[in-house]
Scaffold this motif. Structure first.
Motif, PDB file in Angstrom:
ATOM      1  N   UNK A  15       0.860  -1.185   0.000  1.00 49.17           N
ATOM      2  CA  UNK A  15       0.000   0.000   0.000  1.00 49.17           C
ATOM      3  C   UNK A  15       0.894   1.231   0.000  1.00 49.17           C
ATOM      4  N   UNK A  16       0.458   2.281  -0.693  1.00 46.67           N
ATOM      5  CA  UNK A  16       1.227   3.520  -0.766  1.00 46.67           C
ATOM      6  C   UNK A  16       0.259   4.689  -0.685  1.00 46.67           C
ATOM      7  N   UNK A  17       0.591   5.653   0.174  1.00 45.79           N
ATOM      8  CA  UNK A  17      -0.261   6.831   0.289  1.00 45.79           C
ATOM      9  C   UNK A  17       0.569   7.993   0.820  1.00 45.79           C
ATOM     10  N   UNK A  18       0.093   9.229   0.626  1.00 44.72           N
ATOM     11  CA  UNK A  18       0.830  10.375   1.170  1.00 44.72           C
ATOM     12  C   UNK A  18       0.829  10.336   2.698  1.00 44.72           C
ATOM     13  N   UNK A  24       5.872  13.523   2.331  1.00 44.17           N
ATOM     14  CA  UNK A  24       6.479  12.203   2.252  1.00 44.17           C
ATOM     15  C   UNK A  24       5.419  11.208   1.784  1.00 44.17           C
ATOM     16  N   UNK A  25       5.890  10.035   1.381  1.00 39.60           N
ATOM     17  CA  UNK A  25       4.987   8.960   0.995  1.00 39.60           C
ATOM     18  C   UNK A  25       5.171   7.821   1.983  1.00 39.60           C
ATOM     19  N   UNK A  26       4.057   7.349   2.509  1.00 46.70           N
ATOM     20  CA  UNK A  26       4.064   6.226   3.456  1.00 46.70           C
ATOM     21  C   UNK A  26       3.834   4.954   2.656  1.00 46.70           C
ATOM     22  N   UNK A  27       4.703   3.991   2.820  1.00 43.63           N
ATOM     23  CA  UNK A  27       4.571   2.727   2.100  1.00 43.63           C
ATOM     24  C   UNK A  27       4.507   1.569   3.092  1.00 43.63           C
ATOM     25  N   UNK A  28       3.504   0.719   2.919  1.00 41.01           N
ATOM     26  CA  UNK A  28       3.424  -0.535   3.662  1.00 41.01           C
ATOM     27  C   UNK A  28       4.081  -1.586   2.787  1.00 41.01           C
ATOM     28  N   UNK A  29       5.012  -2.296   3.349  1.00 36.76           N
ATOM     29  CA  UNK A  29       5.742  -3.319   2.599  1.00 36.76           C
ATOM     30  C   UNK A  29       5.534  -4.673   3.264  1.00 36.76           C
ATOM     31  N   UNK A  30       5.704  -5.701   2.457  1.00 36.70           N
ATOM     32  CA  UNK A  30       5.646  -7.063   2.976  1.00 36.70           C
ATOM     33  C   UNK A  30       6.882  -7.805   2.512  1.00 36.70           C
ATOM     34  N   UNK A  31       7.532  -8.456   3.458  1.00 35.80           N
ATOM     35  CA  UNK A  31       8.732  -9.228   3.153  1.00 35.80           C
ATOM     36  C   UNK A  31       8.321 -10.494   2.405  1.00 35.80           C
ATOM     37  N   UNK A  32       9.002 -10.784   1.300  1.00 34.53           N
ATOM     38  CA  UNK A  32       8.712 -11.988   0.518  1.00 34.53           C
ATOM     39  C   UNK A  32       9.199 -13.253   1.218  1.00 34.53           C
ATOM     40  N   UNK A  38       5.896  -4.105   7.260  1.00 35.97           N
ATOM     41  CA  UNK A  38       6.534  -2.964   7.915  1.00 35.97           C
ATOM     42  C   UNK A  38       6.269  -1.715   7.101  1.00 35.97           C
ATOM     43  N   UNK A  39       6.473  -0.572   7.710  1.00 39.01           N
ATOM     44  CA  UNK A  39       6.186   0.717   7.081  1.00 39.01           C
ATOM     45  C   UNK A  39       7.478   1.468   6.808  1.00 39.01           C
ATOM     46  N   UNK A  40       7.547   2.090   5.635  1.00 40.10           N
ATOM     47  CA  UNK A  40       8.672   2.961   5.303  1.00 40.10           C
ATOM     48  C   UNK A  40       8.117   4.306   4.852  1.00 40.10           C
ATOM     49  N   UNK A  41       8.952   5.323   4.927  1.00 39.87           N
ATOM     50  CA  UNK A  41       8.580   6.654   4.467  1.00 39.87           C
ATOM     51  C   UNK A  41       9.600   7.108   3.443  1.00 39.87           C
ATOM     52  N   UNK A  42       9.109   7.646   2.360  1.00 39.33           N
ATOM     53  CA  UNK A  42       9.971   8.156   1.297  1.00 39.33           C
ATOM     54  C   UNK A  42       9.829   9.673   1.298  1.00 39.33           C
ATOM     55  N   UNK A  43      10.960  10.370   1.393  1.00 39.38           N
ATOM     56  CA  UNK A  43      10.958  11.820   1.495  1.00 39.38           C
ATOM     57  C   UNK A  43      11.916  12.417   0.474  1.00 39.38           C
ATOM     58  N   UNK A  44      11.623  13.601   0.002  1.00 37.59           N
ATOM     59  CA  UNK A  44      12.509  14.281  -0.939  1.00 37.59           C
ATOM     60  C   UNK A  44      13.810  14.623  -0.231  1.00 37.59           C
ATOM     61  N   UNK A  45      14.911  14.338  -0.896  1.00 42.72           N
ATOM     62  CA  UNK A  45      16.207  14.659  -0.327  1.00 42.72           C
ATOM     63  C   UNK A  45      16.519  16.114  -0.637  1.00 42.72           C
ATOM     64  N   UNK A  46      16.797  16.871   0.394  1.00 43.36           N
ATOM     65  CA  UNK A  46      17.075  18.293   0.218  1.00 43.36           C
ATOM     66  C   UNK A  46      18.576  18.546   0.347  1.00 43.36           C
ATOM     67  N   UNK A  47      18.980  19.694  -0.164  1.00 44.29           N
ATOM     68  CA  UNK A  47      20.385  20.094  -0.033  1.00 44.29           C
ATOM     69  C   UNK A  47      20.673  20.342   1.447  1.00 44.29           C
ATOM     70  N   UNK A  48      21.880  20.037   1.900  1.00 43.10           N
ATOM     71  CA  UNK A  48      22.192  20.311   3.304  1.00 43.10           C
ATOM     72  C   UNK A  48      22.068  21.809   3.590  1.00 43.10           C
ATOM     73  N   UNK A  49      21.516  22.125   4.735  1.00 45.59           N
ATOM     74  CA  UNK A  49      21.298  23.508   5.131  1.00 45.59           C
ATOM     75  C   UNK A  49      22.241  23.835   6.283  1.00 45.59           C
TER      76      UNK A  49
END
Length: 149
Positions: A15-18, A24-32, A38-49
């Motif tokens: 499953x994938x949703x904002x 960020x995008x929240x992703x539900x993953x299942x191990x094969x 388990x849940x992961x979050x995908x976020x835009x990588x920004x330049x170091x500040x």
């Protein structure tokens, strides 16, 4: 993505949703291999500040410092950690939307104070007392008078 349970690198997105903040995008993953989810979050990588401190030294931006200052200001007030996290997210978004690679702590402090003024006036005054280094009662009273207007 490595499974946190068995360490396998074979998993699939179920499953994938904002995420709540739409940053960020929240992703539900299942191990094969072990079939656990388990849940992961995908976020835009920004330049170091970099943050320019009062003494003109520079250090990398650290979200936890903002969170810590707000948590201290909200101590024993009816403000939830969810409200604090949301405020930190909004402050961070505002800082990154400036489009600068270096930001002075004075600007960050003003952004934090603006957000705290919306969140809770007592938290705002607590933060301002430390941030603006009130030296005496008159300085403190002047800030309170501004707030009451």
């Amino acid at each position: 993505m490595r499974c946190p349970y068995c360490g396998s690198e074979n998993s699939r997105v179920v499953d994938s949703r904002p995420a709540e903040d739409n940053n960020a995008i929240r992703r539900r993953r299942q191990c094969d291999d072990c079939s656990k989810r388990f849940t992961t979050y995908e976020k835009i990588e920004t330049e170091p500040l970099s943050v320019i401190k009062k003494d003109k030294t520079r250090q990398l931006y650290n979200r936890n410092k903002i969170r810590h200052g707000i948590v201290q200001s909200c101590h024993k007030l009816p403000i939830s950690m969810d409200q604090i996290e949301k405020a930190v997210d909004e402050i961070e978004t505002k800082i990154f939307n400036l489009g600068k690679r270096e930001v002075e702590t004075s600007l960050i402090g003003e952004i934090v104070m603006d957000k705290l003024k919306e969140l809770d006036e007592v938290a705002y005054v607590r933060f301002a007392a430390i941030y603006r280094e009130f030296k005496d009662v008159n300085t403190f009273m002047n800030e309170l008078k501004k707030l009451l207007k």
